[in-house]
Design an enzyme around this catalytic site. Structure first.
Site, PDB file in Angstrom:
ATOM      1  N   GLN A 131       0.699  -1.065   0.185  1.00 51.35           N
ATOM      2  CA  GLN A 131       0.203   0.044   0.090  1.00 51.35           C
ATOM      3  C   GLN A 131       0.865   1.320   0.469  1.00 51.35           C
ATOM      4  OE1 GLN A 131      -3.461   0.848   2.026  1.00 51.35           O
ATOM      5  NE2 GLN A 131      -4.124  -1.936   2.113  1.00 51.35           N
ATOM      6  N   LYS A 147       1.981   6.988   6.036  1.00 47.57           N
ATOM      7  CA  LYS A 147       0.799   6.090   5.545  1.00 47.57           C
ATOM      8  C   LYS A 147       0.098   6.802   6.127  1.00 47.57           C
ATOM      9  CE  LYS A 147       2.350   1.558   6.966  1.00 47.57           C
ATOM     10  NZ  LYS A 147       1.561   0.296   7.222  1.00 47.57           N
ATOM     11  N   ASP A 166      -5.438   0.719   4.094  1.00 46.71           N
ATOM     12  CA  ASP A 166      -4.735   0.475   5.583  1.00 46.71           C
ATOM     13  C   ASP A 166      -5.145   1.591   6.353  1.00 46.71           C
ATOM     14  OD1 ASP A 166      -2.167  -0.874   6.109  1.00 46.71           O
ATOM     15  OD2 ASP A 166      -1.002   0.346   4.869  1.00 46.71           O
ATOM     16  N   ILE A 247       5.828   7.647  11.073  1.00 44.09           N
ATOM     17  CA  ILE A 247       5.997   6.113  11.604  1.00 44.09           C
ATOM     18  C   ILE A 247       8.103   6.134  11.746  1.00 44.09           C
ATOM     19  CG2 ILE A 247       6.631   4.053  12.452  1.00 44.09           C
ATOM     20  CD1 ILE A 247       4.136   3.574  10.565  1.00 44.09           C
ATOM     21  N   ASP A 309      -3.788  -9.618   9.129  1.00 42.65           N
ATOM     22  CA  ASP A 309      -3.623 -10.010   8.286  1.00 42.65           C
ATOM     23  C   ASP A 309      -2.134  -9.654   8.666  1.00 42.65           C
ATOM     24  OD1 ASP A 309      -3.227  -9.629   5.253  1.00 42.65           O
ATOM     25  OD2 ASP A 309      -2.606  -6.959   5.840  1.00 42.65           O
ATOM     26  N   GLU A 314       7.762  -9.727  11.265  1.00 45.34           N
ATOM     27  CA  GLU A 314       9.899  -9.979  11.121  1.00 45.34           C
ATOM     28  C   GLU A 314       9.884 -10.587  12.322  1.00 45.34           C
ATOM     29  OE1 GLU A 314       6.988  -7.751   9.048  1.00 45.34           O
ATOM     30  OE2 GLU A 314       8.622  -7.767   7.851  1.00 45.34           O
ATOM     31  N   ASP A 324       3.946  -3.072  11.431  1.00 51.14           N
ATOM     32  CA  ASP A 324       3.038  -3.049  10.111  1.00 51.14           C
ATOM     33  C   ASP A 324       1.365  -3.274  10.707  1.00 51.14           C
ATOM     34  OD1 ASP A 324       2.025  -2.559   7.751  1.00 51.14           O
ATOM     35  OD2 ASP A 324       3.904  -3.840   6.763  1.00 51.14           O
TER      36      ASP A 324
END
Ligand SMILES: *[C@@H]1O[C@H](CO)[C@@H](O)[C@H](O)[C@H]1NC(C)=O
Ligand SMILES: *[C@@H]1O[C@H](CO)[C@@H](O)[C@H](O)[C@H]1NC(C)=O
Ligand SMILES: *[C@@H]1O[C@H](CO)[C@@H](O)[C@H](O)[C@H]1NC(C)=O
Length: 407
Positions: A131, A147, A166, A247, A309, A314, A324
């Site tokens: 996205q 974002k 998002d 972020i 989702d 990570e 995320d």
């Protein structure tokens, strides 16, 4: 001639029959799978829902209070600096395999303030993920991800748990929740307004500039990513502001791993974990207990914000991080119980996680969430209520596991 015609008619009939049988077989199989899944997860869910009233009583008591919470105090106090470089350096020093920020640092509020206000000296496209994201460089040489806000805050996302774009508020709330839960595994994040015209265009890379255009009296951007297209941009509002989540970009070598509880992203097609009650055994054979406990922590975190989702996750030096988080907070009326599958299938939980969760009982979690600065700018009260409600679901699930482990 006549015989030939009859032969081909019979042949046609046989072919049609075969097609009919395979199609029916296919659909029957889907239906079977689906009812199997439903009955297995439903059964657990029903048991847990039955426990809820008793659980509410059991966890109605406060065992701790928020007035002394260091994290909430730290995020609320800040000083503004002309040069943010030393602050960014400090934020870098916080990062380790157990934390992406230091919730006990009195500089945390300064970092959030700097994210919100520091001059943008470079703007680029962030090509990671599917996205639209911008990769900004802030005064003092710190990278940050932006974002944008796609939906009005009160917009309810229907459909599958992974549906929609998002939610910038989910990204921000996830950061605060991680601090409240004492799992500082998300990157610091806060709300920020940017002006595409004044803050971005003058410092944008060529490839980003190519995706910025004028629409009526404002500017719009569509970026470059899997779902990015010119017909679907985000635009400044009438006051020429583009609101979003900024972020902190953590510069560390994260490893990307496929989640054992990944969804198939296809309706009617189920993953192994969705149909096998004994699925945890399969995972246990493949990962260490520490990793499993990390994934269970992640599932509780994701269940609270309703992020369904996390198909990949990570790790940093082997520990699971919670990067995320934009896909949470879609629908406050729905509780996607299957996000908790790692917990109710494995029935283990880290002692420290459980201790912290129980400390948040008696309405403390909600009280802390409500006290996050300007929280209702980017999430609705309904979502905060839903998070509080889901905490009791987690307690009930652990209770369910206690019962199960006893037999
Ligand atoms: C919170 O803790 C402080 C210090 O221990 C205490 O004085 C106060 O009464 C507590 N408040 C509640 C609501 O328990
Ligand atoms: C962003 O700008 C809008 C006006 O366009 C304003 O209403 C809002 O409060 C601002 N938000 C922040 C976080 O600065
Ligand atoms: C990220 O860290 C590496 C290694 O420390 C460094 O060389 C690089 O410049 C850093 N990148 C950014 C954008 O800070």
């Amino acid at each position: 001639m006549f015989i030939k015609k009859r032969k081909s008619l019979i042949l046609l009939f046989i072919v049609l029959l075969i097609i009919f049988i395979s199609v029916s077989f296919y659909f029957l199989q889907i239906l079977n799978d689906e009812s199997e899944v439903r009955s297995y997860v439903r059964k657990i869910e029903d048991e847990i829902i039955r426990k809820l009233p008793a659980i509410r009583k059991k966890y109605a008591k406060r065992i701790s209070n928020s007035s002394l919470d260091a994290f909430l105090t730290n995020i609320k106090t800040f000083t503004a600096f002309t040069n943010n470089e030393p602050l960014w350096e400090e934020a870098k020093s916080w990062v380790s395999k157990t934390q992406l920020y230091d919730y006990a640092s009195s500089d945390l509020g300064n970092v959030l303030h700097a994210l919100k206000t520091a001059r943008i000296i470079k703007a680029d496209i962030d090509t990671r993920g599917t996205q639209l994201k911008l990769l900004l460089t802030l005064q003092g040489q710190q990278q940050a991800i932006f974002k944008p806000k796609w939906y009005p805050v009160e917009k309810i996302i229907n459909g599958p748990v992974y549906g929609g774009k998002d939610r910038y508020g989910s990204e921000i709330l996830a950061f605060y929740l991680s601090g409240i839960l004492r799992k500082p595994l998300t990157a610091p994040s806060t709300e920020r307004n940017i002006s595409l015209k004044d803050d971005i265009v003058p410092v944008a890379t060529k490839r980003l500039l190519k995706t910025i255009f004028d629409y009526k009296s404002v500017k719009c951007v569509y970026g470059r990513c899997f779902y990015c297209k010119k017909e679907d941009p985000v635009c400044e509002d009438e006051t020429k502001n583009l609101l979003g989540a900024i972020i902190l970009n953590i510069n560390a070598s994260f490893q990307n791993n496929r989640s054992p509880w990944q969804r198939t992203y296809r309706t009617g097609k189920f993953a192994q974990w969705e149909v096998r009650e004994d699925y945890c055994g399969i995972v246990r054979d493949k990962v260490t207990t520490d990793r499993l406990l990390d994934l269970i922590d992640a599932s509780i975190f994701d269940f609270l914000i309703q992020n369904g989702d996390r198909h990949h996750y990570e790790t940093l030096d082997g520990n699971v991080m919670l990067l995320d988080n934009g896909k949470g907070l879609g629908n406050p009326y729905v509780h996607h119980f299957d996000i908790l599958a790692p917990l109710y299938q494995c029935c283990i939980i880290r002692t420290s996680t459980w201790k912290r969760l129980t400390e948040l009982s008696g309405g403390l979690l909600k009280e802390m969430l409500v006290s996050i600065p300007n929280v209702l700018n980017y999430v609705t009260q309904l979502h905060l209520d839903a998070i509080e409600h889901r905490l009791y679901f987690v307690y009930a699930t652990v209770e369910f596991c206690r019962d199960k482990n006893k037999v």
